[in-house]
Design an enzyme around this catalytic site. Structure first.
Site, mmCIF file in Angstrom:
data_model
loop_
_atom_site.group_PDB
_atom_site.id
_atom_site.type_symbol
_atom_site.label_atom_id
_atom_site.label_comp_id
_atom_site.label_asym_id
_atom_site.label_seq_id
_atom_site.Cartn_x
_atom_site.Cartn_y
_atom_site.Cartn_z
ATOM 1 N N THR A 180 0.874 -1.184 0.000
ATOM 2 C CA THR A 180 0.000 0.000 0.000
ATOM 3 C C THR A 180 0.903 1.224 0.000
ATOM 4 O O THR A 180 1.999 1.172 0.557
ATOM 5 C CB THR A 180 -0.874 -0.027 1.279
ATOM 6 O OG1 THR A 180 -1.831 -1.049 1.148
ATOM 7 C CG2 THR A 180 -1.573 1.300 1.537
ATOM 8 N N ARG A 209 -15.226 -5.487 -0.593
ATOM 9 C CA ARG A 209 -14.623 -5.125 0.710
ATOM 10 C C ARG A 209 -13.984 -3.728 0.606
ATOM 11 O O ARG A 209 -13.217 -3.446 -0.298
ATOM 12 C CB ARG A 209 -13.558 -6.154 1.096
ATOM 13 C CG ARG A 209 -12.842 -5.842 2.419
ATOM 14 C CD ARG A 209 -11.484 -5.212 2.181
ATOM 15 N NE ARG A 209 -10.677 -5.151 3.401
ATOM 16 C CZ ARG A 209 -9.514 -4.512 3.486
ATOM 17 N NH1 ARG A 209 -9.014 -3.901 2.441
ATOM 18 N NH2 ARG A 209 -8.837 -4.481 4.605
ATOM 19 N N VAL A 210 -14.330 -2.873 1.549
ATOM 20 C CA VAL A 210 -13.699 -1.553 1.606
ATOM 21 C C VAL A 210 -12.819 -1.534 2.844
ATOM 22 O O VAL A 210 -13.262 -1.888 3.940
ATOM 23 C CB VAL A 210 -14.757 -0.431 1.670
ATOM 24 C CG1 VAL A 210 -14.089 0.926 1.864
ATOM 25 C CG2 VAL A 210 -15.597 -0.429 0.396
ATOM 26 N N GLY A 211 -11.579 -1.134 2.657
ATOM 27 C CA GLY A 211 -10.631 -1.136 3.776
ATOM 28 C C GLY A 211 -10.490 0.230 4.411
ATOM 29 O O GLY A 211 -11.226 1.175 4.110
ATOM 30 N N ASP A 212 -9.505 0.302 5.284
ATOM 31 C CA ASP A 212 -9.232 1.541 6.024
ATOM 32 C C ASP A 212 -8.842 2.701 5.113
ATOM 33 O O ASP A 212 -9.123 3.855 5.416
ATOM 34 C CB ASP A 212 -8.081 1.285 7.003
ATOM 35 C CG ASP A 212 -6.812 0.834 6.274
ATOM 36 O OD1 ASP A 212 -6.886 -0.163 5.529
ATOM 37 O OD2 ASP A 212 -5.769 1.489 6.414
ATOM 38 N N GLY A 263 -6.159 -3.592 7.531
ATOM 39 C CA GLY A 263 -7.171 -2.548 7.416
ATOM 40 C C GLY A 263 -8.262 -2.609 8.469
ATOM 41 O O GLY A 263 -8.672 -1.575 9.022
HETATM 42 N N1 ASP Z 1 -4.474 -1.159 4.807
HETATM 43 C C1 ASP Z 1 -4.642 -1.832 3.557
HETATM 44 C C2 ASP Z 1 -6.011 -2.472 3.530
HETATM 45 O O1 ASP Z 1 -6.381 -3.106 4.486
HETATM 46 C C3 ASP Z 1 -3.593 -2.887 3.285
HETATM 47 C C4 ASP Z 1 -2.158 -2.523 3.600
HETATM 48 O O2 ASP Z 1 -1.877 -1.390 4.023
HETATM 49 O O3 ASP Z 1 -1.266 -3.380 3.392
HETATM 50 O O4 ASP Z 1 -6.683 -2.381 2.556
#
Ligand code: ASP
Length: 310
Positions: A166, A194-197, A220
């Site tokens: 990321t 899926r929506v992440g952080d 996330g």
């Molecule tokens: N934070 C990112 C997510 O969960 C993944 C990552 O930072 O490696 O989508």
């Protein structure tokens, strides 16, 4: 105000053979962002440009090179925030565009909203003239291989989920404005939709001129549980240094929800830090015409900008 930029290329565990590539990617991105700042450009443009460099680099899990969801497709999240007026723009689960961070900036500047997702985001991208590309163009052999490995019933998904790159940037410009930007393909083999952080304000990033700016990476769902970026800025408001606040935030995430990750932070006076609770995180920073970078805990290599590769 002396401008500062800090960039990360994801927290996790990086295979030896990729270490150099990760390092040179974040260095290039930091130098690109710093160039904008040194020429009097604003923090928002600097973080956007730095992130574009890494979205275009297939080694990182953002834009070209993003990891794949359970159906073997790329769905990306991105956020950008301007610390001057707390405006921000984000996109989630977007497909078929090269630079989600540019679309996030358009959401920030051209709509009354803060987050567009999926179909709405792609309709908006079309309306703004953002070129649509084939989803396959974002896929690399490496991301296909990871996806296949994770489909294996005997695989250990967590081992493959972290450390995939990321990307993010934080900056302060000569006017004292701070900004953050983060972009990702998310977690490999994630559920469709899926929506992440990364797309969530206060989790994937936050920027506020009166305190500073943070961009995060890592697991996330854990980051969202503790709204890591906001938590770190809260600690800074309570008087902690960038370093203390970053450490306190990551420790809290570890002890409270057993989550690991990494952060980059800049404060309103230009102090900065890059911290992580994973084995590694590639990062680079430029301040006072010195390029700093590292990949292991405690590492901080320094070279004058004139001597560094452009
Ligand atoms: N934070 C990112 C997510 O969960 C993944 C990552 O930072 O490696 O989508």
């Amino acid at each position: 105000m002396k401008p500062v930029i800090v960039v990360h290329g994801g927290a996790g565990s990086i295979m030896k053979e990729y270490e150099e590539g990760y390092c040179s990617g974040v260095k290039r991105a930091a130098l690109q962002g710093y160039k904008i700042l040194a020429e009097g450009g604003d923090a928002v443009s600097a973080v956007e440009e730095a992130v574009v460099v890494l979205e275009d680099d297939p080694l990182f899990n953002a834009g070209h090179g993003s990891v794949l969801n359970e159906e073997g497709e790329v769905e990306m999240d991105a956020i950008i925030m301007d610390g001057k007026d707390l405006t921000s723009g984000a996109v989630s689960a977007v497909r078929c565009i090269a630079n989600p961070i540019k679309l996030a900036r358009l959401v920030m500047e051209k709509t009354d909203h803060m987050l567009l997702t999926c179909k709405g985001a792609s309709l908006f991208a079309k309306a703004q003239g953002v070129p649509e590309i084939f989803g396959e163009q974002l896929i690399t052999e490496r991301s296909k291989e990871r996806w296949r490995k994770n489909l294996n019933p005997g695989s250990n998904p967590v081992a493959y989920q972290l450390g995939l790159g990321t990307v993010g940037a934080v900056a302060i410009d000569s006017q004292g404005n701070v900004a953050c930007a983060t972009s990702t393909g998310g977690m490999t083999n994630k559920m469709v939709g899926r929506v992440g952080d990364t797309a969530c304000i206060g989790s994937g990033g936050y920027a506020n001129n009166s305190v500073g700016a943070v961009s995060t990476t890592g697991h996330g769902e854990s980051i969202m549980k503790v709204t890591l970026a906001s938590l770190i800025l809260y600690y800074m408001e309570q008087g902690m240094s960038t370093e203390e606040a970053a450490e306190a935030g990551l420790n809290y995430m570890k002890t409270r929800v057993d989550g690991s990750g990494g952060v980059i932070v800049v404060n309103s006076t230009g102090d900065w830090t890059a911290k992580f609770s994973t084995k590694q995180m590639s990062w680079a920073a430029v301040k006072d015409d010195q390029l700093h970078y590292g990949i292991y805990t405690g590492e901080n290599k320094i070279v004058p900008i004139a001597a560094s590769p452009q």
